[in-house]
Design a protein around this motif. Sequence first.
Motif, PDB file in Angstrom:
ATOM      1  N   ALA A  29       0.864  -1.188   0.000  1.00 48.73           N
ATOM      2  CA  ALA A  29       0.000   0.000   0.000  1.00 48.73           C
ATOM      3  C   ALA A  29       0.897   1.234   0.000  1.00 48.73           C
ATOM      4  N   ASP A  30       1.515   1.510  -1.131  1.00 45.52           N
ATOM      5  CA  ASP A  30       2.510   2.581  -1.226  1.00 45.52           C
ATOM      6  C   ASP A  30       2.142   3.602  -2.303  1.00 45.52           C
ATOM      7  N   ILE A  31       2.547   4.830  -2.077  1.00 46.67           N
ATOM      8  CA  ILE A  31       2.617   5.823  -3.148  1.00 46.67           C
ATOM      9  C   ILE A  31       4.016   5.711  -3.723  1.00 46.67           C
ATOM     10  N   THR A  32       4.132   5.256  -4.932  1.00 51.97           N
ATOM     11  CA  THR A  32       5.433   4.992  -5.545  1.00 51.97           C
ATOM     12  C   THR A  32       5.993   6.200  -6.292  1.00 51.97           C
ATOM     13  N   ALA A  33       5.125   7.126  -6.668  1.00 55.69           N
ATOM     14  CA  ALA A  33       5.575   8.346  -7.348  1.00 55.69           C
ATOM     15  C   ALA A  33       4.552   9.446  -7.102  1.00 55.69           C
ATOM     16  N   PHE A  34       5.052  10.673  -6.959  1.00 54.01           N
ATOM     17  CA  PHE A  34       4.174  11.819  -6.699  1.00 54.01           C
ATOM     18  C   PHE A  34       4.815  13.056  -7.310  1.00 54.01           C
ATOM     19  N   SER A  35       3.999  13.876  -7.976  1.00 56.20           N
ATOM     20  CA  SER A  35       4.532  15.121  -8.523  1.00 56.20           C
ATOM     21  C   SER A  35       3.432  16.167  -8.656  1.00 56.20           C
ATOM     22  N   LEU A  36       3.828  17.420  -8.586  1.00 59.09           N
ATOM     23  CA  LEU A  36       2.946  18.555  -8.835  1.00 59.09           C
ATOM     24  C   LEU A  36       3.274  19.129 -10.212  1.00 59.09           C
ATOM     25  N   LEU A  42       9.368  23.279  -7.638  1.00 51.59           N
ATOM     26  CA  LEU A  42      10.772  23.611  -7.867  1.00 51.59           C
ATOM     27  C   LEU A  42      11.648  22.372  -7.838  1.00 51.59           C
ATOM     28  N   SER A  43      11.121  21.283  -7.340  1.00 49.92           N
ATOM     29  CA  SER A  43      11.901  20.055  -7.234  1.00 49.92           C
ATOM     30  C   SER A  43      10.986  18.863  -7.367  1.00 49.92           C
ATOM     31  N   ASN A  44      11.597  17.705  -7.600  1.00 51.34           N
ATOM     32  CA  ASN A  44      10.835  16.462  -7.564  1.00 51.34           C
ATOM     33  C   ASN A  44      10.477  16.150  -6.111  1.00 51.34           C
ATOM     34  N   PRO A  67      -2.537  16.673  -8.445  1.00 52.30           N
ATOM     35  CA  PRO A  67      -1.203  16.077  -8.535  1.00 52.30           C
ATOM     36  C   PRO A  67      -1.201  14.824  -9.404  1.00 52.30           C
ATOM     37  N   SER A  68      -0.016  14.409  -9.802  1.00 52.99           N
ATOM     38  CA  SER A  68       0.160  13.136 -10.493  1.00 52.99           C
ATOM     39  C   SER A  68       0.628  12.112  -9.461  1.00 52.99           C
ATOM     40  N   ILE A  69      -0.084  10.994  -9.352  1.00 54.80           N
ATOM     41  CA  ILE A  69       0.197  10.008  -8.310  1.00 54.80           C
ATOM     42  C   ILE A  69       0.229   8.609  -8.913  1.00 54.80           C
TER      43      ILE A  69
END
Length: 304
Positions: A29-36, A42-44, A67-69
């Motif tokens: 049960a993980d969030i493996t990637a997240f981005s705005l 300004l950063s990953n 967000p992208s999840i």
Amino acid sequence: MKLSYILLLFLFIAACFSCIQDEPLSPYADITAFSLPENVRLSNATINQTNISVMVRKTADLSSIVPSIEISEGATIHPEIGTSQDFSKNVQYTVTAADGKHQRTFTVQAISIPVYSYDFENWEALNSSRKYETPVEYNESGLKMTIWDSSNKGTAIYWPSQTPASEYPIRRTETHATGRYAAEMTTQEGPGDIIFVNIPIVAGSLFTGVLNPLNAIANPLLATEFGQPVMEKPLLFKGQYIYKPGTGSYIDSKGKDVPGKKDTCAVYSVFFRSDEKLERLDGTNILTHPNIVAIAMMPPEMKA
């Protein structure tokens, strides 16, 4: 005779069916990637256990952002992917594994006001299954920032889950002069041979960035992912420390005694430019990568 053959065939088919089982559903049960969005961040994002932090532009409107999840295969998330959120405050996501039993709650911090003064007054057990603690900081707006990580995360891989926080290489300690807390770091004996590698010692290390436990055993130098974004040019780096050499024999990285040698400590701040090829430094290039623009070290006689 025909009845015997039919009965034998039925038993054989039944035995075959008894060997076929449904594949168990995933417990992850993980969030493996997240981005705005690029016009905001300004950063990953940095994912440190159940804390996710991302540096954003000071002028960005954070009130309504999608967000992208990415999450573990087969898992579900609430609020759902594609939902607009107000990232001017901490946002929580709950991920439920495909098996429906395991859940993890992640807290996302969008940081527009960084912090450059660290006092190590606040510590938390960020890993719910472990007792070790990690320092957390608060910026001027009162937002909690999980910018620190340590060798505790790697140590926890092979130490019993009930090991108290006071026995880990990194822990808080109260200073007698002021009554405030400080970070105490010790180098301890390692587990020795484990999963085809030898870990003779566990160095006490505390740093801004993330320790990747997937690399902690295979290649400890690559496990440390150093760096957090900064938005201002540094003019001064200062701090206080007390160092006491260890007693007994000096043990090198191969587990061999080195007679007459004393251990040393290192306190340094490294500033580097990130680009498409380099997001963070690691233990192999922390003082040597060509993207480094400045290094401050204590004590000053230490050389890069």
